[in-house]
Design a protein around this motif. Structure first.
Motif, PDB file in Angstrom:
ATOM      1  N   ARG A   9       0.885  -1.184   0.000  1.00 45.35           N
ATOM      2  CA  ARG A   9       0.000   0.000   0.000  1.00 45.35           C
ATOM      3  C   ARG A   9       0.906   1.212   0.000  1.00 45.35           C
ATOM      4  O   ARG A   9       1.598   1.473   0.987  1.00 45.35           O
ATOM      5  CB  ARG A   9      -0.903  -0.030   1.238  1.00 45.35           C
ATOM      6  N   THR A 308      -7.712  -1.663  -4.454  1.00 39.41           N
ATOM      7  CA  THR A 308      -8.439  -0.408  -4.695  1.00 39.41           C
ATOM      8  C   THR A 308      -9.148   0.001  -3.411  1.00 39.41           C
ATOM      9  O   THR A 308      -9.322  -0.801  -2.500  1.00 39.41           O
ATOM     10  CB  THR A 308      -9.480  -0.580  -5.815  1.00 39.41           C
ATOM     11  N   ASN A 309      -9.559   1.268  -3.351  1.00 44.10           N
ATOM     12  CA  ASN A 309     -10.284   1.703  -2.156  1.00 44.10           C
ATOM     13  C   ASN A 309     -11.726   2.087  -2.502  1.00 44.10           C
ATOM     14  O   ASN A 309     -12.174   1.896  -3.641  1.00 44.10           O
ATOM     15  CB  ASN A 309      -9.519   2.811  -1.422  1.00 44.10           C
ATOM     16  N   THR A 310     -12.453   2.592  -1.516  1.00 38.75           N
ATOM     17  CA  THR A 310     -13.881   2.879  -1.724  1.00 38.75           C
ATOM     18  C   THR A 310     -14.095   4.033  -2.699  1.00 38.75           C
ATOM     19  O   THR A 310     -15.196   4.207  -3.205  1.00 38.75           O
ATOM     20  CB  THR A 310     -14.572   3.241  -0.388  1.00 38.75           C
ATOM     21  N   ARG A 311     -13.038   4.797  -2.971  1.00 44.60           N
ATOM     22  CA  ARG A 311     -13.125   5.862  -3.970  1.00 44.60           C
ATOM     23  C   ARG A 311     -12.780   5.340  -5.362  1.00 44.60           C
ATOM     24  O   ARG A 311     -12.784   6.107  -6.326  1.00 44.60           O
ATOM     25  CB  ARG A 311     -12.158   6.995  -3.609  1.00 44.60           C
ATOM     26  N   GLY A 312     -12.466   4.062  -5.452  1.00 44.85           N
ATOM     27  CA  GLY A 312     -12.126   3.485  -6.753  1.00 44.85           C
ATOM     28  C   GLY A 312     -10.693   3.765  -7.158  1.00 44.85           C
ATOM     29  O   GLY A 312     -10.298   3.512  -8.305  1.00 44.85           O
ATOM     30  N   VAL A 315      -4.609   1.799  -4.829  1.00 52.43           N
ATOM     31  CA  VAL A 315      -3.769   2.243  -3.708  1.00 52.43           C
ATOM     32  C   VAL A 315      -2.700   1.213  -3.346  1.00 52.43           C
ATOM     33  O   VAL A 315      -1.916   1.430  -2.417  1.00 52.43           O
ATOM     34  CB  VAL A 315      -4.628   2.563  -2.459  1.00 52.43           C
TER      35      VAL A 315
ATOM     36  N   GLY B 104     -15.418   7.078   0.037  1.00 50.75           N
ATOM     37  CA  GLY B 104     -16.245   6.425  -0.970  1.00 50.75           C
ATOM     38  C   GLY B 104     -17.319   5.561  -0.323  1.00 50.75           C
ATOM     39  O   GLY B 104     -17.279   5.289   0.872  1.00 50.75           O
ATOM     40  N   PRO B 105     -18.300   5.156  -1.105  1.00 52.45           N
ATOM     41  CA  PRO B 105     -19.368   4.309  -0.558  1.00 52.45           C
ATOM     42  C   PRO B 105     -18.921   2.854  -0.427  1.00 52.45           C
ATOM     43  O   PRO B 105     -18.046   2.397  -1.151  1.00 52.45           O
ATOM     44  CB  PRO B 105     -20.462   4.419  -1.621  1.00 52.45           C
ATOM     45  N   HIS B 106     -19.462   2.151   0.521  1.00 57.01           N
ATOM     46  CA  HIS B 106     -19.320   0.689   0.569  1.00 57.01           C
ATOM     47  C   HIS B 106     -20.526   0.116   1.293  1.00 57.01           C
ATOM     48  O   HIS B 106     -21.220   0.827   2.024  1.00 57.01           O
ATOM     49  CB  HIS B 106     -18.012   0.250   1.228  1.00 57.01           C
ATOM     50  N   ARG B 107     -20.759  -1.146   1.091  1.00 55.72           N
ATOM     51  CA  ARG B 107     -21.842  -1.855   1.761  1.00 55.72           C
ATOM     52  C   ARG B 107     -21.606  -1.836   3.272  1.00 55.72           C
ATOM     53  O   ARG B 107     -20.495  -2.109   3.736  1.00 55.72           O
ATOM     54  CB  ARG B 107     -21.842  -3.293   1.230  1.00 55.72           C
ATOM     55  N   ASN B 129     -20.149   5.122   4.681  1.00 59.00           N
ATOM     56  CA  ASN B 129     -18.789   4.596   4.865  1.00 59.00           C
ATOM     57  C   ASN B 129     -18.496   4.498   6.362  1.00 59.00           C
ATOM     58  O   ASN B 129     -18.836   5.402   7.130  1.00 59.00           O
ATOM     59  CB  ASN B 129     -17.792   5.534   4.181  1.00 59.00           C
ATOM     60  N   GLY B 184      -8.411   2.941   2.757  1.00 55.27           N
ATOM     61  CA  GLY B 184      -9.641   2.539   2.088  1.00 55.27           C
ATOM     62  C   GLY B 184     -10.615   3.684   1.875  1.00 55.27           C
ATOM     63  O   GLY B 184     -11.377   3.689   0.908  1.00 55.27           O
ATOM     64  N   CYS B 185     -10.583   4.656   2.753  1.00 55.36           N
ATOM     65  CA  CYS B 185     -11.525   5.789   2.669  1.00 55.36           C
ATOM     66  C   CYS B 185     -10.929   6.973   1.946  1.00 55.36           C
ATOM     67  O   CYS B 185     -11.589   8.011   1.807  1.00 55.36           O
ATOM     68  CB  CYS B 185     -11.977   6.195   4.066  1.00 55.36           C
TER      69      CYS B 185
END
Lengths: 338, 338
Positions: A9, A308-312, A315, B104-107, B129, B184-185
């Protein structure tokens, strides 16, 4: 020395997976990473052996099973439409419906299939289980032999006794010496030393059973059915035109047959991680020279998948390193940001 | 020697995770498993340090932030209603809405919260998130200082420079010596040697910062907000009435403060597995005698969680073993079924 799959990372080596692997040729092991005696729970990597009685006992001929249906019986599938319809079609041919399936429900592995169920406000049922093709095949085997279908998933049932015998046959072990657990879908699963797993896949591809050859041919002609969109189990036979057939199992297991060279391959990630097992198998296949440059290029995403992360954003990366440097080593420090 | 978390399935030891851990007292390390120099990406275990500027700079007082809101700013939350509403409330107090969030969004992590979104046919957005509380706090910090809110998540922004300084302060490192990745965020995350992580948590609990003490008190009074239903980060301060505050991070990380004994704890699962980190933290706390028998009994499910399958059957266990026997060893063979 085990193989290593490293997760980086930015500037940091974040995590690392240890990989045991054996490649077996007709004369013995050709490559060993880690411990060839590692007792590996076959999990879904047993599905080729578990589907074989359908062919050898005559069920496949009696039911005129297609290549797609045979491949589906070996599948850990994505719950895409063809997989669900295929399992229902096999069941219908033996007078059953999905209510006979003993596997439990789970959210589909394929994101689009999961979203489709969400949109329909439908809950997953047994036929959506990634093992529903295998279970449909087991029910067909029971009906064909006149065995009770009720309880077909239990360790003492003739279906499961036959499965254990089949795993023992290919692993060259006494069935009584194989330790047993219960799999995610409810049937018994088997602990086999990793080197024996590699040998089992090698023998399965060596032509000693016409039924095994027919199953491998079926997967080569209908690769979508053994996994689905974006799955390495489907991409490998698709890209190699059936030359390599491979089957993933839960807890970081892969088995493979390299049909032209006659090798059997078995991979186990020590910690059971799913994300590490595909790069690990690809590393083994690469080190054997089993894939052409153009095939490797088509399969590149499986060798070193992005993190990848939640922002797409990309990373990090997951990739094979042969040995040496332990996890947690800094790649490059003091760059002031990523 | 690393600690080991072992996954068993019926008669088989199926997988094993290696665990590095350090317990730091006021005079130095008290317990070390594995490598104390292991450079550990803090990930969300940095959130206590990242929330501290809210208190020390005066944002918490200026906005009259409640214990719940402060705990939420330290949270990797379940996206339960109180978490989502809490993040929205913080944003509203500084004249922003969830459109300002860069995560970003996630479940949702909590199955019931995920099913609620599915039922409403709604897609997750940034406020769902698990880090939305931290991001709302960072935006509040930016507004309070008159910094641009746009780009607050980027490495060069004053908010993130402040975060890096804060991590360096508690880890006793030069900010320039801390390697950086992207979390991740979407914000920077930091690589810190594991022993320094333990020391940072020890110092955070030692009373040298009134702001740190206020944050720990807030989590003790509002433990639900740092995680949510069924989460160890919430259960530990709840069961111990705030005596132990702990924060999980992705890739198998945990940091904890044991407030009465003055210990700081840091745990890293070498392969990054989430399933191993809770039993690992519980094993460390048990070996320190940090929990009473009744507290341990309330937290038993985190020490040795069951492995269940899609049929809802218990088919195995995840638990700590101190050393010695490698993964893949058969527990008991030849029992003829599970």
């Amino acid at each position: 020395m085990t193989g290593r799959i490293r997760v980086t990372r930015g500037e940091i080596v974040e995590s690392e997976h240890r990989v045991h692997a054996v490649v077996h040729g007709s004369d013995g092991p050709e490559l060993v990473w880690g411990d060839a005696a590692f007792p590996t729970t076959l999990r879904s990597a047993a599905k080729l052996f578990q589907a074989l009685p359908l062919v050898e006992d005559g069920v496949a001929d009696a039911l005129s099973m297609s290549d797609s249906e045979l491949a589906l019986c070996c599948a850990s599938h994505n719950t895409e439409t063809a997989h669900v319809e295929g399992a229902r079609a096999i069941l219908a041919r033996v007078g059953l419906d999905e209510g006979a399936l003993a596997c439990g429900p789970h959210r589909p592995l394929h994101p689009a299939a999961a979203r489709r169920l969400d949109r329909d406000a439908a809950s997953p049922s047994a036929v959506h289980n990634n093992c529903s093709g295998k279970h449909a095949g087991m029910l067909a085997l029971a009906v064909y032999h006149g065995w009770e279908t009720e309880g077909y998933h239990r360790p003492g049932h003739p279906v499961q006794c036959r499965m254990r015998t089949e795993v023992a046959r290919w692993s060259d072990l006494d069935p009584e010496d194989i330790p047993v657990g219960i799999d995610g879908c409810g049937i018994p699963c088997y602990g086999v030393p990793l080197g024996r797993v590699a040998r089992a896949f090698q023998r399965f591809g060596a032509g000693e059973s016409e039924g095994a050859t027919r199953l491998l041919d079926a997967i080569g002609r209908a690769p979508f059915m053994i996994g689905g969109t974006g799955r390495l189990c489907s991409k490998l036979p698709e890209v190699t035109e059936g030359r390599i057939v491979a089957k993933v199992g839960a807890e970081g297991v892969y088995g493979a047959v390299i049909r032209d060279s006659g090798f059997g391959v078995a991979v186990k990630v020590e910690d059971g991680s799913r994300r590490a097992v595909e790069p690990a198998l690809m590393a083994v296949l690469s080190s054997l020279g089993a894939l052409s440059a153009s095939e490797l290029s088509e399969l590149e995403a499986f060798c070193a998948p992005d993190v990848t992360n939640t922002r797409g954003e990309v990373v990090g990366e997951i990739g094979f390193v042969d040995a040496g440097r332990p996890a947690g080593v800094v790649v490059a420090a003091g760059q002031g940001g990523a």
